[in-house]
Design a protein around this motif. Structure first.
Motif, short mmCIF file in Angstrom:
data_model
loop_
_atom_site.label_atom_id
_atom_site.label_comp_id
_atom_site.label_asym_id
_atom_site.label_seq_id
_atom_site.Cartn_x
_atom_site.Cartn_y
_atom_site.Cartn_z
N SER A 1 0.82 -1.21 0.00
CA SER A 1 0.00 0.00 0.00
C SER A 1 0.86 1.25 0.00
O SER A 1 0.52 2.24 -0.65
N VAL A 2 1.98 1.23 0.69
CA VAL A 2 2.89 2.38 0.68
C VAL A 2 3.49 2.55 -0.72
O VAL A 2 3.59 3.67 -1.23
N ALA A 3 3.86 1.46 -1.35
CA ALA A 3 4.42 1.53 -2.71
C ALA A 3 3.38 2.06 -3.69
O ALA A 3 3.70 2.84 -4.58
N ALA A 4 2.14 1.67 -3.52
CA ALA A 4 1.07 2.14 -4.42
C ALA A 4 0.86 3.64 -4.25
O ALA A 4 0.66 4.35 -5.24
N CYS A 5 0.93 4.13 -3.04
CA CYS A 5 0.76 5.58 -2.82
C CYS A 5 1.87 6.36 -3.52
O CYS A 5 1.61 7.40 -4.11
N ASN A 6 3.09 5.87 -3.43
CA ASN A 6 4.20 6.55 -4.10
C ASN A 6 4.01 6.52 -5.61
O ASN A 6 4.31 7.51 -6.28
N THR A 7 3.52 5.43 -6.14
CA THR A 7 3.31 5.33 -7.58
C THR A 7 2.23 6.30 -8.04
O THR A 7 2.40 7.00 -9.04
N ILE A 8 1.14 6.38 -7.31
CA ILE A 8 0.05 7.29 -7.67
C ILE A 8 0.51 8.74 -7.57
O ILE A 8 0.19 9.56 -8.43
N ALA A 9 1.30 9.05 -6.56
CA ALA A 9 1.82 10.42 -6.44
C ALA A 9 2.74 10.75 -7.61
O ALA A 9 2.70 11.86 -8.13
N GLY A 10 3.53 9.80 -8.04
CA GLY A 10 4.41 10.01 -9.19
C GLY A 10 3.64 10.25 -10.47
O GLY A 10 3.99 11.11 -11.27
N VAL A 11 2.56 9.51 -10.64
CA VAL A 11 1.71 9.70 -11.83
C VAL A 11 1.10 11.10 -11.80
O VAL A 11 1.03 11.79 -12.82
N GLY A 12 0.68 11.54 -10.63
CA GLY A 12 0.11 12.88 -10.51
C GLY A 12 1.12 13.96 -10.86
O GLY A 12 0.79 14.92 -11.56
N ARG A 13 2.36 13.80 -10.42
CA ARG A 13 3.40 14.78 -10.76
C ARG A 13 3.69 14.77 -12.25
O ARG A 13 3.88 15.83 -12.86
N ASP A 14 3.72 13.59 -12.85
CA ASP A 14 3.95 13.50 -14.30
C ASP A 14 2.83 14.16 -15.08
O ASP A 14 3.08 14.87 -16.06
N ALA A 15 1.59 13.93 -14.67
CA ALA A 15 0.45 14.54 -15.36
C ALA A 15 0.48 16.05 -15.21
O ALA A 15 0.18 16.79 -16.16
N GLN A 16 0.87 16.53 -14.06
CA GLN A 16 0.96 17.97 -13.83
C GLN A 16 2.04 18.58 -14.72
O GLN A 16 1.84 19.64 -15.30
N ALA A 17 3.18 17.92 -14.83
CA ALA A 17 4.26 18.41 -15.68
C ALA A 17 3.83 18.42 -17.15
O ALA A 17 4.14 19.35 -17.89
N ALA A 18 3.12 17.39 -17.58
CA ALA A 18 2.64 17.33 -18.96
C ALA A 18 1.64 18.45 -19.23
O ALA A 18 1.68 19.09 -20.29
#
Length: 45
Positions: A15-32
């Motif tokens: 669950s901790v790994a999933a939270c980090n992955t989702i946060a990373g996707v959010g940062r990538d989408a924001q940068a795009a």
């Protein structure tokens, strides 16, 4: 009892790994989105 503890520890780690992955996707989408916005502003000038 030991199996239950191992299961809970594995679930917590996943669950901790999933939270980090989702946060990373959010940062990538924001940068795009920022890149698209910048390109649109450049095109309008």
């Amino acid at each position: 009892m030991r199996k239950a503890f191992l299961f809970l520890a594995a679930a917590a780690a996943l669950s901790v790994a999933a939270c980090n992955t989702i946060a990373g996707v959010g940062r990538d989408a924001q940068a795009a989105g920022a890149a698209v916005e910048e390109a649109a502003e450049d095109a309008s000038n």
